[in-house]
Design a protein around this motif. Sequence first.
Motif, mmCIF file in Angstrom:
data_model
loop_
_atom_site.group_PDB
_atom_site.id
_atom_site.type_symbol
_atom_site.label_atom_id
_atom_site.label_comp_id
_atom_site.label_asym_id
_atom_site.label_seq_id
_atom_site.Cartn_x
_atom_site.Cartn_y
_atom_site.Cartn_z
ATOM 1 N N TYR A 25 0.838 -1.206 0.000
ATOM 2 C CA TYR A 25 0.000 0.000 0.000
ATOM 3 C C TYR A 25 0.872 1.255 0.000
ATOM 4 C CZ TYR A 25 -3.797 3.079 1.612
ATOM 5 O OH TYR A 25 -4.719 4.083 1.750
ATOM 6 N N LEU A 26 1.844 1.304 0.893
ATOM 7 C CA LEU A 26 2.691 2.496 0.999
ATOM 8 C C LEU A 26 3.591 2.680 -0.217
ATOM 9 C CD1 LEU A 26 3.607 2.345 4.787
ATOM 10 C CD2 LEU A 26 1.934 3.830 3.675
ATOM 11 N N TYR A 27 4.103 1.574 -0.774
ATOM 12 C CA TYR A 27 4.945 1.685 -1.967
ATOM 13 C C TYR A 27 4.153 2.204 -3.162
ATOM 14 C CZ TYR A 27 9.164 -0.401 -0.075
ATOM 15 O OH TYR A 27 10.304 -0.640 0.650
ATOM 16 N N LEU A 28 2.921 1.731 -3.321
ATOM 17 C CA LEU A 28 2.132 2.211 -4.459
ATOM 18 C C LEU A 28 1.701 3.666 -4.261
ATOM 19 C CD1 LEU A 28 1.149 1.550 -7.238
ATOM 20 C CD2 LEU A 28 -0.869 0.443 -6.240
ATOM 21 N N ILE A 29 1.465 4.063 -3.030
ATOM 22 C CA ILE A 29 1.181 5.480 -2.762
ATOM 23 C C ILE A 29 2.394 6.318 -3.145
ATOM 24 C CG2 ILE A 29 0.865 7.203 -0.927
ATOM 25 C CD1 ILE A 29 -0.892 5.103 0.516
ATOM 26 N N ALA A 30 3.579 5.909 -2.691
ATOM 27 C CA ALA A 30 4.804 6.664 -2.993
ATOM 28 C C ALA A 30 5.058 6.708 -4.495
ATOM 29 C CB ALA A 30 5.994 6.043 -2.269
ATOM 30 N N ALA A 31 4.873 5.588 -5.179
ATOM 31 C CA ALA A 31 5.084 5.557 -6.625
ATOM 32 C C ALA A 31 4.097 6.476 -7.336
ATOM 33 C CB ALA A 31 4.946 4.129 -7.147
ATOM 34 N N SER A 32 2.852 6.449 -6.916
ATOM 35 C CA SER A 32 1.829 7.284 -7.552
ATOM 36 C C SER A 32 2.100 8.761 -7.347
ATOM 37 C CB SER A 32 0.442 6.920 -7.027
ATOM 38 O OG SER A 32 0.105 5.616 -7.457
ATOM 39 N N ARG A 33 2.673 9.104 -6.227
ATOM 40 C CA ARG A 33 2.986 10.521 -5.957
ATOM 41 C C ARG A 33 4.050 11.067 -6.906
ATOM 42 N NH1 ARG A 33 1.439 12.833 -0.866
ATOM 43 N NH2 ARG A 33 3.305 14.107 -1.063
ATOM 44 N N SER A 94 -14.099 -8.143 2.004
ATOM 45 C CA SER A 94 -14.971 -7.734 0.895
ATOM 46 C C SER A 94 -14.376 -6.558 0.118
ATOM 47 C CB SER A 94 -16.375 -7.394 1.393
ATOM 48 O OG SER A 94 -16.361 -6.179 2.118
ATOM 49 N N LEU A 95 -13.437 -5.846 0.724
ATOM 50 C CA LEU A 95 -12.725 -4.773 0.024
ATOM 51 C C LEU A 95 -11.556 -5.327 -0.782
ATOM 52 C CD1 LEU A 95 -12.457 -2.127 2.907
ATOM 53 C CD2 LEU A 95 -13.997 -2.061 0.946
ATOM 54 N N TRP A 96 -11.101 -6.525 -0.430
ATOM 55 C CA TRP A 96 -9.858 -7.057 -0.980
ATOM 56 C C TRP A 96 -9.915 -7.300 -2.482
ATOM 57 C CZ3 TRP A 96 -5.301 -6.402 0.300
ATOM 58 C CH2 TRP A 96 -4.273 -7.172 -0.210
ATOM 59 N N LEU A 97 -10.949 -8.001 -2.954
ATOM 60 C CA LEU A 97 -11.037 -8.286 -4.391
ATOM 61 C C LEU A 97 -11.106 -6.996 -5.206
ATOM 62 C CD1 LEU A 97 -11.065 -10.317 -6.667
ATOM 63 C CD2 LEU A 97 -13.539 -10.546 -6.356
ATOM 64 N N PRO A 98 -11.952 -6.036 -4.834
ATOM 65 C CA PRO A 98 -11.946 -4.775 -5.582
ATOM 66 C C PRO A 98 -10.582 -4.074 -5.540
ATOM 67 C CG PRO A 98 -13.912 -4.897 -4.231
ATOM 68 C CD PRO A 98 -13.043 -6.065 -3.853
ATOM 69 N N VAL A 99 -9.884 -4.146 -4.417
ATOM 70 C CA VAL A 99 -8.554 -3.537 -4.314
ATOM 71 C C VAL A 99 -7.596 -4.203 -5.295
ATOM 72 C CG1 VAL A 99 -6.524 -3.418 -2.802
ATOM 73 C CG2 VAL A 99 -8.723 -2.568 -1.996
ATOM 74 N N PHE A 132 -7.067 4.034 -2.873
ATOM 75 C CA PHE A 132 -6.509 4.625 -1.662
ATOM 76 C C PHE A 132 -7.497 4.543 -0.501
ATOM 77 C CE2 PHE A 132 -5.989 8.170 1.239
ATOM 78 C CZ PHE A 132 -4.649 8.073 1.581
ATOM 79 N N TRP A 133 -8.743 4.973 -0.713
ATOM 80 C CA TRP A 133 -9.710 5.023 0.381
ATOM 81 C C TRP A 133 -10.182 3.636 0.800
ATOM 82 C CZ3 TRP A 133 -9.395 8.737 3.503
ATOM 83 C CH2 TRP A 133 -9.003 9.991 3.052
ATOM 84 N N MET A 134 -10.214 2.703 -0.164
ATOM 85 C CA MET A 134 -10.522 1.326 0.232
ATOM 86 C C MET A 134 -9.392 0.780 1.105
ATOM 87 S SD MET A 134 -12.125 -0.172 -3.255
ATOM 88 C CE MET A 134 -13.198 -1.463 -2.690
ATOM 89 N N GLY A 135 -8.169 1.154 0.818
ATOM 90 C CA GLY A 135 -7.028 0.760 1.638
ATOM 91 C C GLY A 135 -7.096 1.345 3.037
ATOM 92 N N VAL A 136 -7.470 2.609 3.134
ATOM 93 C CA VAL A 136 -7.621 3.241 4.450
ATOM 94 C C VAL A 136 -8.646 2.468 5.281
ATOM 95 C CG1 VAL A 136 -8.473 5.300 5.660
ATOM 96 C CG2 VAL A 136 -6.893 5.556 3.730
ATOM 97 N N ALA A 137 -9.805 2.191 4.680
ATOM 98 C CA ALA A 137 -10.854 1.453 5.404
ATOM 99 C C ALA A 137 -10.368 0.052 5.791
ATOM 100 C CB ALA A 137 -12.112 1.359 4.540
ATOM 101 N N GLY A 138 -9.709 -0.619 4.870
ATOM 102 C CA GLY A 138 -9.221 -1.967 5.143
ATOM 103 C C GLY A 138 -8.211 -2.005 6.271
ATOM 104 N N PHE A 139 -7.269 -1.070 6.258
ATOM 105 C CA PHE A 139 -6.247 -1.091 7.308
ATOM 106 C C PHE A 139 -6.789 -0.632 8.650
ATOM 107 C CE2 PHE A 139 -3.283 -1.481 3.728
ATOM 108 C CZ PHE A 139 -2.644 -2.631 4.168
ATOM 109 N N LEU A 140 -7.753 0.264 8.656
ATOM 110 C CA LEU A 140 -8.396 0.599 9.935
ATOM 111 C C LEU A 140 -9.046 -0.651 10.521
ATOM 112 C CD1 LEU A 140 -9.997 4.095 9.223
ATOM 113 C CD2 LEU A 140 -8.061 3.574 10.724
ATOM 114 N N GLY A 141 -9.712 -1.417 9.675
ATOM 115 C CA GLY A 141 -10.307 -2.672 10.133
ATOM 116 C C GLY A 141 -9.263 -3.639 10.650
#
Length: 163
Positions: A25-33, A94-99, A132-141
């Motif tokens: 998650y963090l690597y793809l955020i950094a790459a996208s930036r 349930s967020l995983w497959l869409p992610v 990104f936001w699906m990742g935020v929700a997933g990691f909070l969970g």
Amino acid sequence: MLYLCLKYIHIIAAVFLFGFGMGSYLYLIAASRTANPLVIAHVARMVVRFDAWITTPAGFIQVATGYGLTRLAAMPLTTEWVLTSLIIFLCVGSLWLPVLVLQKRLYVMASSAVETGAGLADDYRCVYRKWFWMGVAGFLGMFVIVLLMVTKMTPGQWADLLV
């Protein structure tokens, strides 16, 4: 001894699930930036692979070992903290497959930009935001699930302690 072995595997799977997931998650955020399609394509390709080969199997191992642990401990799945963990795990799952699908789309979009020499498609930011936001929700969970596993208490029980 079987219980301790299962517990060890359960914890290692949690480390892989959480660690590889968060790292990807963090690597793809950094790459996208960087907005550099070549960097994004390279990182996204690795993220898709790691999530398919490591993170996803770790999730299945979590379910199997968690179930085994409850059986060996003669603990009903309806035990409050176990049931709460399962519900949150299913929500996160349930967020995983869409992610995974969105990650693959980000990879394809970045690869296409590299091949054509064009910039990223306008749609990239939209797909990225959803991911990104699906990742935020997933990691909070996931943070809550780890807290449940460690304390064996539900969020309601934590609130009672604070009052």
